[in-house]
Design a protein around this motif. Structure first.
Motif, PDB file in Angstrom:
ATOM      1  N   THR A 265     -58.617 -45.715   6.682  1.00 43.01           N
ATOM      2  CA  THR A 265     -59.482 -45.113   7.699  1.00 43.01           C
ATOM      3  C   THR A 265     -59.806 -43.649   7.411  1.00 43.01           C
ATOM      4  OG1 THR A 265     -58.210 -46.499   9.234  1.00 43.01           O
ATOM      5  CG2 THR A 265     -59.948 -45.154  10.186  1.00 43.01           C
ATOM      6  N   PRO A 266     -60.395 -43.374   6.256  1.00 44.57           N
ATOM      7  CA  PRO A 266     -60.751 -41.980   5.962  1.00 44.57           C
ATOM      8  C   PRO A 266     -61.994 -41.548   6.733  1.00 44.57           C
ATOM      9  CG  PRO A 266     -61.539 -43.397   4.217  1.00 44.57           C
ATOM     10  CD  PRO A 266     -60.779 -44.282   5.172  1.00 44.57           C
ATOM     11  N   GLU A 267     -62.164 -40.254   6.882  1.00 47.76           N
ATOM     12  CA  GLU A 267     -63.337 -39.693   7.537  1.00 47.76           C
ATOM     13  C   GLU A 267     -64.125 -38.868   6.521  1.00 47.76           C
ATOM     14  OE1 GLU A 267     -64.122 -40.306  10.617  1.00 47.76           O
ATOM     15  OE2 GLU A 267     -62.288 -40.968  11.614  1.00 47.76           O
ATOM     16  N   GLY A 268     -65.208 -38.264   6.981  1.00 45.25           N
ATOM     17  CA  GLY A 268     -65.949 -37.273   6.215  1.00 45.25           C
ATOM     18  C   GLY A 268     -66.381 -37.727   4.841  1.00 45.25           C
ATOM     19  N   LYS A 269     -66.054 -36.925   3.841  1.00 45.24           N
ATOM     20  CA  LYS A 269     -66.527 -37.144   2.481  1.00 45.24           C
ATOM     21  C   LYS A 269     -66.075 -38.483   1.915  1.00 45.24           C
ATOM     22  CE  LYS A 269     -66.300 -35.136  -2.174  1.00 45.24           C
ATOM     23  NZ  LYS A 269     -65.808 -34.000  -2.994  1.00 45.24           N
ATOM     24  N   ILE A 270     -64.823 -38.875   2.167  1.00 45.55           N
ATOM     25  CA  ILE A 270     -64.316 -40.145   1.615  1.00 45.55           C
ATOM     26  C   ILE A 270     -65.089 -41.316   2.220  1.00 45.55           C
ATOM     27  CG2 ILE A 270     -62.283 -41.563   1.169  1.00 45.55           C
ATOM     28  CD1 ILE A 270     -62.169 -38.778  -0.085  1.00 45.55           C
ATOM     29  N   LEU A 271     -65.312 -41.257   3.520  1.00 44.87           N
ATOM     30  CA  LEU A 271     -66.077 -42.315   4.186  1.00 44.87           C
ATOM     31  C   LEU A 271     -67.489 -42.392   3.620  1.00 44.87           C
ATOM     32  CD1 LEU A 271     -66.494 -44.462   6.347  1.00 44.87           C
ATOM     33  CD2 LEU A 271     -66.938 -42.625   7.994  1.00 44.87           C
ATOM     34  N   ASN A 272     -68.116 -41.226   3.416  1.00 42.58           N
ATOM     35  CA  ASN A 272     -69.465 -41.210   2.853  1.00 42.58           C
ATOM     36  C   ASN A 272     -69.492 -41.803   1.450  1.00 42.58           C
ATOM     37  OD1 ASN A 272     -70.534 -39.950   5.149  1.00 42.58           O
ATOM     38  ND2 ASN A 272     -70.113 -37.910   4.354  1.00 42.58           N
ATOM     39  N   GLU A 273     -68.453 -41.545   0.671  1.00 45.06           N
ATOM     40  CA  GLU A 273     -68.380 -42.104  -0.679  1.00 45.06           C
ATOM     41  C   GLU A 273     -68.267 -43.628  -0.632  1.00 45.06           C
ATOM     42  OE1 GLU A 273     -68.769 -40.566  -3.664  1.00 45.06           O
ATOM     43  OE2 GLU A 273     -69.324 -38.844  -2.421  1.00 45.06           O
ATOM     44  N   LEU A 274     -67.479 -44.147   0.293  1.00 49.02           N
ATOM     45  CA  LEU A 274     -67.359 -45.599   0.435  1.00 49.02           C
ATOM     46  C   LEU A 274     -68.701 -46.219   0.794  1.00 49.02           C
ATOM     47  CD1 LEU A 274     -63.978 -45.918   2.390  1.00 49.02           C
ATOM     48  CD2 LEU A 274     -64.370 -46.410  -0.031  1.00 49.02           C
ATOM     49  N   GLU A 275     -69.416 -45.580   1.699  1.00 45.51           N
ATOM     50  CA  GLU A 275     -70.733 -46.089   2.084  1.00 45.51           C
ATOM     51  C   GLU A 275     -71.689 -46.066   0.891  1.00 45.51           C
ATOM     52  OE1 GLU A 275     -71.844 -43.587   5.323  1.00 45.51           O
ATOM     53  OE2 GLU A 275     -70.564 -44.623   6.779  1.00 45.51           O
ATOM     54  N   LYS A 276     -71.596 -45.030   0.080  1.00 43.77           N
ATOM     55  CA  LYS A 276     -72.456 -44.922  -1.096  1.00 43.77           C
ATOM     56  C   LYS A 276     -72.151 -46.031  -2.105  1.00 43.77           C
ATOM     57  CE  LYS A 276     -71.881 -41.539  -4.119  1.00 43.77           C
ATOM     58  NZ  LYS A 276     -71.884 -40.170  -4.710  1.00 43.77           N
ATOM     59  N   ILE A 277     -70.870 -46.327  -2.293  1.00 43.72           N
ATOM     60  CA  ILE A 277     -70.492 -47.385  -3.241  1.00 43.72           C
ATOM     61  C   ILE A 277     -71.023 -48.737  -2.769  1.00 43.72           C
ATOM     62  CG2 ILE A 277     -68.563 -48.614  -4.306  1.00 43.72           C
ATOM     63  CD1 ILE A 277     -66.951 -45.980  -4.065  1.00 43.72           C
ATOM     64  N   LYS A 313     -57.778 -33.624   3.779  1.00 41.37           N
ATOM     65  CA  LYS A 313     -58.677 -33.050   4.785  1.00 41.37           C
ATOM     66  C   LYS A 313     -59.393 -34.133   5.573  1.00 41.37           C
ATOM     67  CE  LYS A 313     -61.674 -30.144   3.468  1.00 41.37           C
ATOM     68  NZ  LYS A 313     -62.642 -29.412   2.610  1.00 41.37           N
ATOM     69  N   HIS A 314     -59.577 -35.290   4.951  1.00 35.27           N
ATOM     70  CA  HIS A 314     -60.358 -36.363   5.569  1.00 35.27           C
ATOM     71  C   HIS A 314     -59.481 -37.483   6.125  1.00 35.27           C
ATOM     72  CE1 HIS A 314     -63.856 -34.327   4.022  1.00 35.27           C
ATOM     73  NE2 HIS A 314     -63.357 -34.365   2.805  1.00 35.27           N
ATOM     74  N   LEU A 315     -58.179 -37.240   6.199  1.00 36.39           N
ATOM     75  CA  LEU A 315     -57.251 -38.174   6.838  1.00 36.39           C
ATOM     76  C   LEU A 315     -56.832 -37.570   8.170  1.00 36.39           C
ATOM     77  CD1 LEU A 315     -55.059 -39.279   3.786  1.00 36.39           C
ATOM     78  CD2 LEU A 315     -57.026 -40.461   4.791  1.00 36.39           C
TER      79      LEU A 315
END
Length: 464
Positions: A265-277, A313-315
């Motif tokens: 359940t990451p937020e921010g940048k990590i979440l955006n990276e998952l969406e991009k993948i 930072k994103h956890l």
């Protein structure tokens, strides 16, 4: 008379016992209550994205109340019912108060707080995105472009504050308009504040004091398994023919996205990276699947290189009011599970049980990621993940041991008891839902995954 009293006493005791048993099962499944060793409460850890498609019957009735009161032009009373419907009592995600014709509210959506007020004439809501000490043409151009894609809200400037606003006349503040207006305001602001601060160095993060930090131990475990799952998937892919097994490789990579999203359940940048993948695969272009798989794998390699401090930072722990995805008819979920389970058979029968398990996981994980699922379905999914990744939950501090990968043994009694508990808890809302535990197979993990998701496919969520 004494016999009647005695019989009623025994009946009440039985009901109380069953209720307590159901609650204990719920506590065990979701990490509440006391540990077996008596050392205190189990980890209070939330998983996955918030779904507002989880209202009990009493809450859904409040929507009807709000709609009827609005039609009767009893606007303050309609607003009362609407915010009561919106509030998740377990999370306390909405704070609301009214005095006569005037009132105030604020609601939580991830890293943002939406604050609002109303009177006899208008309702207004606002959320602060960031602070901009100096005017910036690139920032203003970005906001102007995004304004064209908004239906209810708009970006605004208040001195050095970047914000979003929504307002409506009380005479047009129907429950539907309030819901979709506040949802757009909340979800867009929660996403854009991170992206704006990330993309424009002159912007400063503000209004985030409500965000709760994860413990250092939890962050360490999540980082460990983020790397472990990515490396395991990449190692598996490296041992496969990229052309012959392109479908299986795609399943592995997509399941990895959804597993990270739900369990870490990451937020921010990590979440955006998952969406991009995920976007690499589902983008409508003519590129062959092996090429898309290669690009997705490369993005995961880049994720491994993100510094530890940046990942941490994103956890964070956030409270939500709105889901970022929409509900779907359950047939859509059933079709996803059915399609995946059809495809896993070849891999299971050709000595690729690990890939077959990932395909079974994909069928329901895709839906958990892409749709706002009923809470009952999420609970079944969560139990599935607790069985499949028991080592991860153990590392987080959970005592449940549903499956031991080293021996291949399942705790069949605990799994069946928790399934029955879920059904009992949601019997009022879904009286026809029947998960047949007798159909589950416990001779191997792949057969368990197949039969478990197959039962989920045929759940009946229709009202009586």
């Amino acid at each position: 008379m004494d016999k009647l009293k005695f019989g009623l006493f025994n009946l009440a005791s039985l009901v109380s016992c069953l209720t307590s048993k159901s609650q204990r099962m719920f506590d065990r499944l979701f990490g509440k209550g006391k540990k077996k060793d008596g050392s205190g409460a189990a980890p209070a850890i939330s998983f996955g994205r918030y779904s507002d498609n989880n209202k009990p019957v009493a809450k859904t009735n409040r929507w009807t109340d709000a709609d009827n009161l609005f039609k009767e032009k009893k606007y303050p009373e309609s607003i009362d019912a609407f915010f009561d419907y919106l509030r998740d009592d377990a999370l306390q995600n909405v704070v609301y108060e009214r005095n006569g014709m005037e009132g105030r509210f604020h609601l939580y959506q991830g890293s943002k707080i939406v604050r609002g007020q109303f009177n006899g004439d208008n309702l207004e809501a606002e959320v602060t995105l960031a602070r901009m000490p100096q005017p910036s043409v690139p920032v203003m151009r970005r906001l102007l472009e995004m304004n064209f894609n908004l239906f209810y809200s708009r970006f605004a400037m208040d001195k050095d504050r970047l914000c979003m606003r929504f307002d409506t006349a009380m005479a047009t503040a129907s429950p539907s308009k309030l819901y979709y207006g506040l949802k757009e305001l909340s979800t867009k602001a929660d996403k854009q504040d991170d992206l704006l601060v990330q993309d424009f160095a002159m912007l400063e993060t503000v209004d985030t004091d409500h965000i709760k930090e994860m413990t250092a131990a939890e962050k360490e475990v999540k980082l460990e398994y983020l790397h472990k799952w990515i490396n395991q998937t990449l190692d598996t892919i490296n041992g496969l023919d990229a052309e012959k097994y392109s479908g299986g490789i795609a399943y592995l990579l997509l399941s990895l996205i959804y597993r990270i999203d739900y369990l870490i359940t990451p937020e921010g940048k990590i979440l955006n990276e998952l969406e991009k993948i995920g976007g690499i695969y589902f983008r409508k272009d003519e590129r062959p699947v092996p090429e898309k798989n290669r690009d997705m794998a490369e993005e995961f390699r880049k994720m491994l290189a993100i510094p530890k401090e940046e990942v941490f930072k994103h956890l964070i722990r956030s409270t939500y009011t709105f889901s970022i995805v929409a509900p779907q008819q359950y047939k859509t979920v059933a079709d996803s599970i059915h399609g995946a389970n059809q495809n896993l058979v070849w891999y299971r029968d050709n000595n690729h049980p690990a890939i077959a398990c990932q395909i079974a996981e994909y069928g329901i994980s895709y839906c958990q990621y892409s749709y706002s699922l009923p809470k009952a379905i999420t609970e079944f999914y969560h139990l599935f993940m607790m069985v499949s990744y028991c080592d991860y939950f153990k590392a987080l501090g959970y005592k449940n041991a549903y499956y031991d990968a080293s021996t291949g043994k399942f705790d069949t009694d605990a799994i069946k008891a928790d399934i029955e508990s879920i059904q009992e808890r949601w019997k009022e809302k879904y009286p026809l839902m029947d998960f047949k535990t007798a159909n589950l197979r416990f001779d191997s993990l792949v057969n368990f995954c197949h039969t478990y998701t197959n039962e989920m496919e045929f759940l009946n969520l229709d009202p009586k």
